[in-house]
Design a protein around this motif. Structure first.
Motif, PDB file in Angstrom:
ATOM      1  N   GLY A  61      37.948 -50.820  97.014  1.00 15.80           N
ATOM      2  CA  GLY A  61      37.656 -52.198  96.620  1.00 15.80           C
ATOM      3  C   GLY A  61      37.628 -52.400  95.110  1.00 15.80           C
ATOM      4  N   THR A  62      37.482 -51.332  94.370  1.00 14.82           N
ATOM      5  CA  THR A  62      37.467 -51.469  92.907  1.00 14.82           C
ATOM      6  C   THR A  62      38.886 -51.537  92.378  1.00 14.82           C
ATOM      7  N   LYS A  63      39.018 -52.030  91.147  1.00 12.02           N
ATOM      8  CA  LYS A  63      40.334 -52.167  90.524  1.00 12.02           C
ATOM      9  C   LYS A  63      40.999 -50.808  90.363  1.00 12.02           C
ATOM     10  N   THR A  64      40.257 -49.813  89.946  1.00 19.28           N
ATOM     11  CA  THR A  64      40.788 -48.469  89.760  1.00 19.28           C
ATOM     12  C   THR A  64      41.240 -47.897  91.098  1.00 19.28           C
ATOM     13  N   GLY A  65      40.457 -48.140  92.154  1.00 22.00           N
ATOM     14  CA  GLY A  65      40.796 -47.653  93.493  1.00 22.00           C
ATOM     15  C   GLY A  65      42.094 -48.281  93.988  1.00 22.00           C
ATOM     16  N   LYS A  66      42.234 -49.579  93.771  1.00 18.80           N
ATOM     17  CA  LYS A  66      43.467 -50.260  94.200  1.00 18.80           C
ATOM     18  C   LYS A  66      44.676 -49.715  93.443  1.00 18.80           C
ATOM     19  N   GLU A  67      44.501 -49.480  92.134  1.00 17.65           N
ATOM     20  CA  GLU A  67      45.607 -48.973  91.325  1.00 17.65           C
ATOM     21  C   GLU A  67      46.014 -47.577  91.793  1.00 17.65           C
ATOM     22  N   LYS A  68      45.017 -46.738  92.094  1.00 19.91           N
ATOM     23  CA  LYS A  68      45.312 -45.385  92.559  1.00 19.91           C
ATOM     24  C   LYS A  68      45.979 -45.424  93.941  1.00 19.91           C
ATOM     25  N   LEU A  69      45.527 -46.327  94.788  1.00 13.58           N
ATOM     26  CA  LEU A  69      46.130 -46.466  96.116  1.00 13.58           C
ATOM     27  C   LEU A  69      47.589 -46.920  95.992  1.00 13.58           C
ATOM     28  N   ASP A  70      47.812 -47.926  95.152  1.00 15.78           N
ATOM     29  CA  ASP A  70      49.186 -48.412  94.953  1.00 15.78           C
ATOM     30  C   ASP A  70      50.068 -47.317  94.346  1.00 15.78           C
ATOM     31  N   ALA A  71      49.535 -46.562  93.429  1.00 16.99           N
ATOM     32  CA  ALA A  71      50.298 -45.474  92.807  1.00 16.99           C
ATOM     33  C   ALA A  71      50.621 -44.405  93.856  1.00 16.99           C
ATOM     34  N   GLY A  72      49.677 -44.104  94.732  1.00 22.07           N
ATOM     35  CA  GLY A  72      49.905 -43.110  95.785  1.00 22.07           C
ATOM     36  C   GLY A  72      50.992 -43.591  96.763  1.00 22.07           C
ATOM     37  N   ILE A  73      50.951 -44.876  97.088  1.00 19.88           N
ATOM     38  CA  ILE A  73      51.976 -45.431  97.988  1.00 19.88           C
ATOM     39  C   ILE A  73      53.344 -45.366  97.321  1.00 19.88           C
ATOM     40  N   ASP A  74      53.416 -45.703  96.045  1.00 15.75           N
ATOM     41  CA  ASP A  74      54.693 -45.639  95.323  1.00 15.75           C
ATOM     42  C   ASP A  74      55.223 -44.205  95.273  1.00 15.75           C
ATOM     43  N   ARG A  75      54.337 -43.250  95.016  1.00 16.47           N
ATOM     44  CA  ARG A  75      54.772 -41.844  94.995  1.00 16.47           C
ATOM     45  C   ARG A  75      55.307 -41.425  96.371  1.00 16.47           C
ATOM     46  N   ALA A  76      54.656 -41.851  97.438  1.00 21.12           N
ATOM     47  CA  ALA A  76      55.100 -41.503  98.797  1.00 21.12           C
ATOM     48  C   ALA A  76      56.478 -42.110  99.078  1.00 21.12           C
ATOM     49  N   LYS A  77      56.697 -43.343  98.644  1.00 23.69           N
ATOM     50  CA  LYS A  77      57.995 -43.990  98.827  1.00 23.69           C
ATOM     51  C   LYS A  77      59.084 -43.235  98.071  1.00 23.69           C
ATOM     52  N   GLN A  78      58.784 -42.849  96.812  1.00 17.16           N
ATOM     53  CA  GLN A  78      59.764 -42.129  96.001  1.00 17.16           C
ATOM     54  C   GLN A  78      60.093 -40.769  96.619  1.00 17.16           C
ATOM     55  N   THR A  79      59.062 -40.087  97.089  1.00 14.77           N
ATOM     56  CA  THR A  79      59.274 -38.773  97.714  1.00 14.77           C
ATOM     57  C   THR A  79      60.120 -38.915  98.975  1.00 14.77           C
ATOM     58  N   ALA A  80      59.825 -39.929  99.774  1.00 11.88           N
ATOM     59  CA  ALA A  80      60.602 -40.158 100.992  1.00 11.88           C
ATOM     60  C   ALA A  80      62.055 -40.476 100.651  1.00 11.88           C
ATOM     61  N   GLN A  81      62.276 -41.295  99.640  1.00  7.85           N
ATOM     62  CA  GLN A  81      63.638 -41.654  99.225  1.00  7.85           C
ATOM     63  C   GLN A  81      64.381 -40.414  98.733  1.00  7.85           C
ATOM     64  N   GLN A  82      63.719 -39.589  97.921  1.00 11.06           N
ATOM     65  CA  GLN A  82      64.352 -38.378  97.405  1.00 11.06           C
ATOM     66  C   GLN A  82      64.686 -37.407  98.553  1.00 11.06           C
ATOM     67  N   THR A  83      63.776 -37.310  99.489  1.00 12.65           N
ATOM     68  CA  THR A  83      64.014 -36.431 100.638  1.00 12.65           C
ATOM     69  C   THR A  83      65.201 -36.939 101.441  1.00 12.65           C
ATOM     70  N   TRP A  84      65.266 -38.241 101.663  1.00  7.94           N
ATOM     71  CA  TRP A  84      66.360 -38.839 102.429  1.00  7.94           C
ATOM     72  C   TRP A  84      67.708 -38.601 101.764  1.00  7.94           C
ATOM     73  N   GLU A  85      67.737 -38.608 100.470  1.00 12.36           N
ATOM     74  CA  GLU A  85      68.994 -38.466  99.733  1.00 12.36           C
ATOM     75  C   GLU A  85      69.434 -37.012  99.567  1.00 12.36           C
ATOM     76  N   ARG A  86      68.612 -36.069  99.965  1.00 12.61           N
ATOM     77  CA  ARG A  86      68.996 -34.662  99.833  1.00 12.61           C
ATOM     78  C   ARG A  86      70.181 -34.356 100.746  1.00 12.61           C
ATOM     79  N   GLU A  87      71.064 -33.481 100.274  1.00 11.09           N
ATOM     80  CA  GLU A  87      72.291 -33.164 101.004  1.00 11.09           C
ATOM     81  C   GLU A  87      72.010 -32.506 102.349  1.00 11.09           C
ATOM     82  N   ASP A  88      71.057 -31.561 102.415  1.00  6.47           N
ATOM     83  CA  ASP A  88      70.764 -30.890 103.681  1.00  6.47           C
ATOM     84  C   ASP A  88      70.190 -31.870 104.717  1.00  6.47           C
ATOM     85  N   VAL A  89      69.405 -32.860 104.248  1.00  7.62           N
ATOM     86  CA  VAL A  89      68.870 -33.871 105.171  1.00  7.62           C
ATOM     87  C   VAL A  89      70.009 -34.742 105.700  1.00  7.62           C
TER      88      VAL A  89
END
Length: 146
Positions: free
Chosen positions: A17-45
């Motif tokens: 509920g705090t501003k810092t908590g929301k920012e960390k949550l949003d940052a974690g979601i963005d990192r998960a999206k980037q990791t998923a995208q990078q994994t999807w684009e890998r040649e073996d996948v």
């Protein structure tokens, strides 16, 4: 245990509920999206996805071909059964015709005049003829007078 769970839930809720908590949550979601995208684009996948897609296509074609063959066999079996049923129907019709003829013959024999022997040996050629004999009728033979 219940108080610990309640306390953890309150702490997580407060943090998110705090501003810092929301920012960390949003940052974690963005990192998960980037990791998923990078994994999807890998040649073996992508190779694995292509192989899975090819396998799925092959299996679906094999299933469709098997279904066509099964439908053809079922259709042939139904046609043969229908032919046998037609043959059986003809045989049943023949038996029914023969039975009708036999019944008609037996009924005609039954209707034909039959000779009937009475209790005292007199012969009556027509069961519908008079029961009189020698001027008396059977009811009066025992000595009863009319």
């Amino acid at each position: 245990m219940g108080l610990v769970s309640l306390g953890a839930g309150v702490a997580i809720g407060y943090f998110l509920g705090t501003k810092t908590g929301k920012e960390k949550l949003d940052a974690g979601i963005d990192r998960a999206k980037q990791t998923a995208q990078q994994t999807w684009e890998r040649e073996d996948v992508q190779d694995f996805v292509a192989k899975a897609s090819d396998t799925a296509t092959k299996v679906s074609h094999d299933v469709a071909e098997s279904a066509k063959k099964a439908a053809s066999v079922a259709s042939d079996s139904l046609k043969k059964a229908a032919e046998k049923a037609d043959d059986a129907e003809e045989k049943v019709a023949d038996v029914v015709d023969e039975a009708e003829e036999t019944v008609a013959e037996k009924a005609e024999e039954f209707r034909a005049p039959q000779t009937k022997t009475t209790y005292n040996g007199d012969v009556i050629s027509d069961p519908g003829q008079s029961t009189e004999r020698k001027g008396t009728d059977w009811a009066n033979e025992g000595g009863a007078k009319p």
